[in-house]
Design an enzyme around this catalytic site. Structure first.
Site, short mmCIF file in Angstrom:
data_model
loop_
_atom_site.label_atom_id
_atom_site.label_comp_id
_atom_site.label_asym_id
_atom_site.label_seq_id
_atom_site.Cartn_x
_atom_site.Cartn_y
_atom_site.Cartn_z
CE1 TYR A 75 -4.14 1.86 0.38
CE2 TYR A 75 -2.63 3.41 1.44
CZ TYR A 75 -3.85 3.14 0.85
OH TYR A 75 -4.78 4.15 0.71
CG PHE A 127 -7.09 17.93 -23.99
CD1 PHE A 127 -7.21 17.42 -25.27
CD2 PHE A 127 -7.38 17.10 -22.92
CE1 PHE A 127 -7.62 16.11 -25.48
CE2 PHE A 127 -7.79 15.78 -23.13
CZ PHE A 127 -7.89 15.29 -24.41
CB THR A 128 -11.93 17.56 -23.68
OG1 THR A 128 -11.01 16.46 -23.58
CG2 THR A 128 -12.27 17.79 -25.15
CG ASP A 218 -1.21 18.19 -21.23
OD1 ASP A 218 -0.53 17.13 -21.19
OD2 ASP A 218 -2.42 18.19 -21.49
CE LYS A 261 -3.53 10.72 -24.13
NZ LYS A 261 -4.32 10.69 -22.87
NE ARG A 385 -10.23 15.11 -29.39
CZ ARG A 385 -10.84 14.83 -28.23
NH1 ARG A 385 -12.07 15.22 -28.01
NH2 ARG A 385 -10.23 14.15 -27.29
CG PHE A 452 -16.01 14.38 -26.57
CD1 PHE A 452 -15.86 15.43 -25.68
CD2 PHE A 452 -15.10 13.34 -26.50
CE1 PHE A 452 -14.84 15.44 -24.75
CE2 PHE A 452 -14.05 13.34 -25.59
CZ PHE A 452 -13.94 14.40 -24.70
#
Ligand code: F0G
Length: 460
Positions: A75, A127-128, A218, A261, A385, A452
């Site tokens: 943990y 960005f969303t 980001d 990514k 998009r 979306f």
């Protein structure tokens, strides 16, 4: 043939494969109708080539898979956390690490710690999930990307750049105290995977230093951005992707990261910062939303796979093949006269749906309709998009009408072959030949957040 002219090829070989189900046109017509013409609502087993996203869809290496077996599922204080921390120091140079289950978990922490009600948060295109977390924390996002980014035909190689004049005007208007940080995305997703130049980052650092404004990256697709700098920016041709990645980070104060990514893992992310006080507050808050600060919602094995993936992601040969494959598909589509965002970006090809379907208005959701059409043609799953992703203005309740109305063909890393790219191009070409027959859509269900993902449509 001289070395510089030789083709890209994958620096790996295939050890295991996943068999795919083939479907008929009738099956696909039914599947997309049942999914409300939203490719997010398709079952993945009904998909042949899945270009929905490059997020969490990469193929892990044998090293990463063996890393899973080294998971220390304690943990607290798992040794995999310390391995991840080492990788973040080594490759990105940030002092403090807080793991999170994925990128948006880190965005939530950062937004809650740094944004006060009424603050302004500039960024190089929204960005969303990032913008939503900024808004939920009481901030207002303001786009300060250069104008070229909104033009799908402009060939400028660094369309992710920040417009320093726009930022200066914003600081003048609101005062630096209202701007806790600027959020800089490297390779800007919504602009078509467009990179930021090092020159722009350096200038931004100077400007923000003058005003005491932080730069938060980001850094979700940072290795791809570094590759573009290596290829196109003066003075970087001989530097490694790894060195460029570290230099980018050096001009910033911290970063949110979706490991799904660049870092070649199926789940995972983090917040990394240099400031001790921000670190302490965020590592307290992470306990509320994600888990203890040494696992942040991840299993030990996930942290191990991410640590290994980070090292693999900055290898020059890997990036050459990665971007080479995306470029290959882009070249095929261009040859066929398909209108795509240029220059070709890092993580996929973006079709300009406004130019592909000029007979549809933006209210008829052209990119959403085109994504459904490509799926019906070949079982290739892409995503919208455009106006659906952009959502609604919180104050007026109206749709945002983004200049870019795009269908994204996102390429997962190390998953598909050149032959798959050929099949994709042939399908898009076929849809293009029949484009005049494509009808628009009507939205019949609209969820409140990030619509979306779950909205449903009917054909007009
Ligand atoms: N920032 C960028 C630039 C992203 O592309 C994403 C995710 C996130 C943050 C959020 O990270 O998904 O790990 O929570 N993009 C995915 C995509 C969903 O398909 O473009 P996450």
């Amino acid at each position: 043939m001289s070395l510089s002219k030789r083709s890209w090829a994958e620096p790996f070989k295939i050890k295991m494969v996943e068999l795919l189900k083939m479907t008929t046109p009738a099956q696909r017509q039914k599947a997309i109708k049942d999914a409300g013409y939203n490719t997010f609502l398709l079952k993945s087993e009904d998909v042949y080539i899945d270009l929905l996203t490059d997020s969490g869809t990469s193929a892990m290496s044998d090293q990463q898979w063996s890393g899973l077996m080294l998971g220390d599922e304690a943990y607290a204080g798992s040794k995999n956390f310390y391995n991840l921390e080492k990788a973040v120091h080594k490759y990105y140079g940030f002092k403090h690490l807080i793991p999170t289950h994925q990128g948006r978990g880190a965005e939530n922490l950062l937004s809650q710690v740094l944004i006060k009600k009424g603050d302004i948060v500039p960024g190089n295109m929204y960005f969303t999930t990032t913008r939503l977390h900024q808004e939920l924390a009481g901030g207002t996002f303001v786009d300060v990307i250069i104008d070229e980014a909104h033009d799908s035909e402009n060939l400028f190689p660094f369309k992710g750049n920040i417009d320093l004049d726009k930022l200066t005007a914003l600081i003048k208007k609101h005062g630096a105290k209202k701007i806790p940080y600027i959020c800089v995305a490297v390779t800007v997703n919504m602009a078509g995977g467009q990179p930021v130049s090092m020159e722009n980052l350096k200038a931004l650092r100077q400007l923000t230093n003058k005003h005491g404004i932080k730069i938060m990256l980001d850094m979700t697709r940072i290795a791809e951005n570094a590759f573009f700098i290596q290829q196109h920016e003066k003075g970087y041709a001989k530097k490694s992707v790894a060195a460029i990645v570290k230099e980018i980070c050096s001009y910033t104060d911290g970063a949110t990261f979706s490991g799904k990514k660049d870092a070649l893992v199926n789940i995972g992310g983090f917040l990394a910062v240099n400031d001790q006080a921000i670190f302490e507050e965020a590592s307290n808050l992470v306990v509320v939303y994600e888990g203890l600060h040494t696992y942040g919602g991840l299993a030990g094995r996930d942290m191990e796979a991410m640590a290994i993936g980070i090292a693999e992601s900055v290898q020059d040969e890997h990036m050459k093949a990665r971007i080479g494959q995306v470029q290959y598909l882009g070249d095929k589509l261009l040859e066929a006269g398909i209108p795509i965002v240029l220059p070709v970006g890092g993580h996929g090809i973006f079709i300009d749906a406004k130019r592909f379907l000029p007979h549809l208005t933006q209210d008829q959701f052209p990119a959403q309709a085109l994504a459904a059409e490509i799926y019906t043609d070949s079982g290739v799953r892409t995503m919208e998009r455009g106006i659906v992703s952009a959502g609604r203005n919180k104050k007026t309740g109206n749709h945002y009408y983004p200049k870019l109305e795009l269908v994204r063909l996102t390429i997962p890393r190390r998953v598909y072959t050149q032959a798959h790219m050929d099949v994709i191009a042939e399908s898009v070409e076929h849809v293009f030949e029949n484009r005049k027959k494509i009808k628009g859509l009507k939205m019949i269900y609209e969820p409140k957040y990030l619509r979306f993902f779950q909205a449903r449509f009917q054909k007009l």
